[in-house]
Motif scaffolding. Structure first.
Motif, mmCIF file in Angstrom:
data_model
loop_
_atom_site.group_PDB
_atom_site.id
_atom_site.type_symbol
_atom_site.label_atom_id
_atom_site.label_comp_id
_atom_site.label_asym_id
_atom_site.label_seq_id
_atom_site.Cartn_x
_atom_site.Cartn_y
_atom_site.Cartn_z
ATOM 1 N N MET A 187 -9.567 15.146 -21.115
ATOM 2 C CA MET A 187 -8.898 13.883 -20.865
ATOM 3 C C MET A 187 -9.880 12.771 -20.535
ATOM 4 N N PHE A 188 -10.966 13.114 -19.863
ATOM 5 C CA PHE A 188 -11.943 12.106 -19.439
ATOM 6 C C PHE A 188 -13.275 12.277 -20.163
ATOM 7 N N ALA A 189 -13.233 12.827 -21.376
ATOM 8 C CA ALA A 189 -14.467 13.002 -22.139
ATOM 9 C C ALA A 189 -15.034 11.662 -22.576
ATOM 10 N N ARG A 190 -14.184 10.631 -22.629
ATOM 11 C CA ARG A 190 -14.635 9.278 -22.971
ATOM 12 C C ARG A 190 -14.310 8.341 -21.825
ATOM 13 N N ALA A 191 -14.867 7.135 -21.903
ATOM 14 C CA ALA A 191 -14.755 6.192 -20.789
ATOM 15 C C ALA A 191 -13.307 5.761 -20.568
ATOM 16 N N LEU A 192 -12.971 5.511 -19.307
ATOM 17 C CA LEU A 192 -11.655 5.013 -18.941
ATOM 18 C C LEU A 192 -11.585 3.505 -19.168
ATOM 19 N N ARG A 193 -10.387 3.018 -19.492
ATOM 20 C CA ARG A 193 -10.172 1.572 -19.594
ATOM 21 C C ARG A 193 -9.422 1.145 -18.340
ATOM 22 N N VAL A 194 -10.132 0.508 -17.413
ATOM 23 C CA VAL A 194 -9.568 0.150 -16.112
ATOM 24 C C VAL A 194 -8.764 -1.138 -16.232
ATOM 25 N N ARG A 195 -7.546 -1.120 -15.679
ATOM 26 C CA ARG A 195 -6.683 -2.303 -15.717
ATOM 27 C C ARG A 195 -6.525 -2.957 -14.355
ATOM 28 N N GLY A 196 -6.788 -2.257 -13.295
ATOM 29 C CA GLY A 196 -6.640 -2.846 -11.968
ATOM 30 C C GLY A 196 -7.252 -1.960 -10.909
ATOM 31 N N HIS A 197 -7.733 -2.582 -9.825
ATOM 32 C CA HIS A 197 -8.382 -1.842 -8.739
ATOM 33 C C HIS A 197 -7.992 -2.535 -7.437
ATOM 34 N N THR A 198 -7.090 -1.930 -6.652
ATOM 35 C CA THR A 198 -6.584 -2.556 -5.441
ATOM 36 C C THR A 198 -6.619 -1.574 -4.284
ATOM 37 N N ALA A 199 -6.633 -2.126 -3.067
ATOM 38 C CA ALA A 199 -6.553 -1.290 -1.861
ATOM 39 C C ALA A 199 -5.118 -0.806 -1.686
ATOM 40 N N ILE A 200 -4.964 0.412 -1.214
ATOM 41 C CA ILE A 200 -3.632 0.996 -1.065
ATOM 42 C C ILE A 200 -2.944 0.420 0.169
ATOM 43 N N LYS A 201 -1.637 0.206 0.066
ATOM 44 C CA LYS A 201 -0.857 -0.324 1.177
ATOM 45 C C LYS A 201 -0.441 0.811 2.112
ATOM 46 N N GLY A 202 0.011 0.416 3.305
ATOM 47 C CA GLY A 202 0.405 1.413 4.292
ATOM 48 C C GLY A 202 1.553 2.286 3.820
ATOM 49 N N SER A 203 2.566 1.676 3.207
ATOM 50 C CA SER A 203 3.708 2.456 2.730
ATOM 51 C C SER A 203 3.306 3.373 1.584
ATOM 52 N N GLU A 204 2.430 2.890 0.706
ATOM 53 C CA GLU A 204 1.949 3.716 -0.402
ATOM 54 C C GLU A 204 1.099 4.869 0.112
ATOM 55 N N ARG A 205 0.348 4.618 1.184
ATOM 56 C CA ARG A 205 -0.490 5.671 1.769
ATOM 57 C C ARG A 205 0.390 6.798 2.327
ATOM 58 N N ARG A 206 1.475 6.417 3.002
ATOM 59 C CA ARG A 206 2.376 7.439 3.552
ATOM 60 C C ARG A 206 3.051 8.232 2.438
ATOM 61 N N LYS A 207 3.456 7.544 1.383
ATOM 62 C CA LYS A 207 4.084 8.231 0.250
ATOM 63 C C LYS A 207 3.098 9.185 -0.422
ATOM 64 N N LEU A 208 1.839 8.729 -0.571
ATOM 65 C CA LEU A 208 0.834 9.582 -1.180
ATOM 66 C C LEU A 208 0.591 10.822 -0.344
ATOM 67 N N ARG A 209 0.549 10.679 0.981
ATOM 68 C CA ARG A 209 0.328 11.833 1.854
ATOM 69 C C ARG A 209 1.471 12.837 1.714
ATOM 70 N N ALA A 210 2.687 12.309 1.589
ATOM 71 C CA ALA A 210 3.837 13.208 1.419
ATOM 72 C C ALA A 210 3.777 13.916 0.060
ATOM 73 N N ASP A 211 3.371 13.179 -0.979
ATOM 74 C CA ASP A 211 3.266 13.789 -2.311
ATOM 75 C C ASP A 211 2.179 14.861 -2.350
ATOM 76 N N VAL A 212 1.058 14.614 -1.668
ATOM 77 C CA VAL A 212 -0.034 15.587 -1.635
ATOM 78 C C VAL A 212 0.405 16.837 -0.880
ATOM 79 N N ALA A 213 1.126 16.646 0.229
ATOM 80 C CA ALA A 213 1.606 17.795 1.003
ATOM 81 C C ALA A 213 2.562 18.652 0.175
ATOM 82 N N ALA A 214 3.386 17.987 -0.665
ATOM 83 C CA ALA A 214 4.327 18.740 -1.494
ATOM 84 C C ALA A 214 3.616 19.437 -2.649
ATOM 85 N N ALA A 215 2.590 18.788 -3.216
ATOM 86 C CA ALA A 215 1.886 19.367 -4.360
ATOM 87 C C ALA A 215 0.952 20.491 -3.945
#
Length: 571
Positions: A1-29
């Motif tokens: 999947m990453f044998a070639r370069a990625l085309r980046v469209r955006g780079h932003t800092a994660i928000k507090g609500s997104e951070r909590r959702k990500l932690r919950a998703d990681v715990a489930a995965a």
């Protein structure tokens, strides 16, 4: 999947609500993670960023980075760990081992076939089809080097006689996602107790009958013969590990002092740092070794030079963002005077690609790509795609976002699909006040051209062997002008050479020798820390030959070549 370069469209800092959702998703995965490990992986306060990107196949990828390193990536709403994460949590996924020579194939985009999987005496991990697995190397099985999805269960693998495709590989050490981080090497952790199969293999290492040329081994199912599969089981599990950061630091210092003591002359100063590295330090590298600043503790050549400058060995001046020059060297410094060229030193021979036609090192023109920044006026148009004021986009990104916006809002004219209907947002963003009452639709080309014209111009410059640099504005070309001096004498003035990685002193010296005319370098009045080259007479013909033919700089990066004198017969 990453044998070639990625085309980046955006780079932003994660928000507090997104951070909590990500932690919950990681715990489930990954339920095997403890609460403490979960907080380490997705910290409460430490900087965490979200990168939106596309793979070369067009797959939408979300990458979560902590510090410099990507720690997780998401595809089709499924979370996957990167190798950086697996090196911290090696027991996160069930692991299967393969042989070190196979890694190069995996990094090139191949999937892992079952004949390349080692079956240890304790048996394979028990997994089901679709299980996310880690892939390790024999001899260092606690440092995963790839992430893949099992294409069949463990029972099916054994029933198939370990033949067929075993894992769809998603990400590997040495691919472009790994390169998105600090490019660290896998930690070297040997097993506490060697597996009996490995001991057996090591004992037979010297037997020529058990050796096989793994470079010819294809990882496609139909290409693996029974003989190769049998021979593969007797390969020695030896891994060649790269030099450590300390060893690369020592090599950099050796080549640095060698270049200053034996290569660089005072008359060459000021000297571009890129020229110093390419022309002098590389030639001082011992045979069989290679300078790679990313493998050192400095990570960037500019940081290495800053360290040397702090020791008062040399002085470095920034001519422009990303372009630095060595303006002074203390050849009486004790470190330079005490340096001794290693005995038996044999410099690396220059390959034909590294030299130009006249023996000079080959100049690599920079790659310049126009970019566009979202302005305040255009922000409402790009808001739906998640881009805010200041977001940097390529022309293709702008085109895709505008097309998606038009289709999502059903603005394509029903009677003529070559036209786009103007809604209030497009009206405010793209039309002048005098046009707002008279224009109700625009052609696609006109719409896209107006959109690009309203965005803030940026450009990305990538010099050979360096990280890309994003600069404001459209980019200044090399400016060549003819000026009149006293007694009706003409001079050729050349500006902006530094912006293209060219050394003004080198260009001036070369022209001076070829046309036998005096050349001087003076500060550029309208720009700080930049210089201009001035040479007697109209020398545009010679300058064009130097820049176009020898430096191979594209004509579009120059302006003023049309002012060359007309060639006619001398009377």
């Amino acid at each position: 999947m990453f044998a070639r370069a990625l085309r980046v469209r955006g780079h932003t800092a994660i928000k507090g609500s997104e951070r909590r959702k990500l932690r919950a998703d990681v715990a489930a995965a990954f339920p095997s993670l403890s609460a403490e490990q979960l907080c380490e992986l997705v910290p409460h306060k430490e900087e965490l960023s979200v990168v939106k990107a596309y793979s070369h196949r067009g797959d939408a990828i979300t990458v979560y980075t902590r510090g410099r390193n990507p720690v997780l990536f998401e595809r089709e709403r499924a979370l996957y760990p990167t190798v950086y994460t697996l090196w911290s949590y090696p027991d996160l996924l069930p692991a299967f081992s393969t042989w070190p020579p196979v890694l190069q194939k995996l990094a090139g985009g191949a999937d892992l076939m079952l004949p390349g999987v080692l079956v240890p005496s304790r048996g394979l991990p028990q997994v089901q089809q679709g299980t996310l697995c880690a892939i390790t190397l024999v001899g260092n099985r606690y440092a995963p080097v790839a992430v893949g999805v099992a294409t069949m269960s463990t029972a099916e693998m054994l029933a198939a006689g370990m033949r067929g495709k075993g894992f769809t590989v998603l990400h590997t050490y040495m691919d472009h996602l790994w390169g998105f981080g600090d490019k660290a090497y896998p930690p070297t952790i040997a097993p506490l107790v060697a597996d009996p199969v490995e001991v057996e293999n090591t004992d037979q290492e010297d037997d020529p009958a058990t050796q096989v040329d793994v470079s010819s081994l294809s990882l496609q199912e139909g290409d693996v013969s029974s003989a190769v599969c049998i021979s593969l089981a007797f390969l020695a599990p030896s891994t060649v590990f790269p030099p450590s950061a300390e060893q690369m630091d020592e090599l950099f210092q050796q080549c640095f002092f060698h270049a200053l003591k034996c290569k660089v002359k005072k008359s060459e100063l000021p000297l571009l740092t890129s020229t110093f590295l390419r022309n002098h330090m590389f030639s001082c590298c011992p045979e069989g070794q290679q300078l790679d600043v990313k493998k050192s503790s400095y990570k960037k050549f500019s940081k290495f030079l800053q360290c040397m400058q702090q020791k008062d060995i040399l002085q470095v001046k920034e001519l422009n963002k990303g372009v630095e020059s060595i303006v002074g060297v203390d050849w009486k410094h004790p470190d330079i005077k005490s340096f001794v060229v290693p005995d038996g030193f044999s410099p690396v021979l220059d390959t034909p690609e590294s030299k130009g036609g006249d023996g000079e090192p080959l100049y690599h023109p920079p790659d310049i790509v126009p970019l566009y920044g979202v302005s305040v006026k255009m922000a409402p148009l790009f808001q739906e795609s998640g881009h805010k004021k200041g977001s940097i986009l390529s022309s293709s990104d702008v085109r895709s976002i505008v097309i998606d916006y038009v289709k999502t809002n059903e603005l394509v004219d029903e009677t003529n699909k070559n036209f786009v209907k103007i809604n209030p947002i497009l009206c405010d963003c793209l039309l002048d006040k005098a046009e707002q009452d008279s224009i109700s639709k625009l052609k696609w080309d006109d719409l896209l051209n107006r959109c690009l014209a309203q965005l803030q111009p940026f450009h990305q410059v990538t010099f050979f062997g360096h990280e890309p640099i994003v600069r404001k504005g459209k980019g200044c070309p090399i400016d060549i002008t003819i000026a009149q001096r006293s007694s009706n004498k003409k001079v050729t003035i050349i500006k902006n050479l530094e912006l293209y990685g060219l050394d003004p002193q080198s260009v001036a010296t070369t022209l001076q020798q070829r046309v036998q005319a005096s050349a001087t370098i003076s500060p550029l009045p309208e720009a700080k820390d930049r210089v201009q080259v001035q040479i007697q007479g109209n020398q545009i013909h010679h300058l064009a030959k130097l820049l176009l033919e020898e430096y191979r700089l594209p004509r579009k990066y120059m302006q003023g070549l049309e002012k060359a004198p007309k060639l006619g017969r001398k009377k």
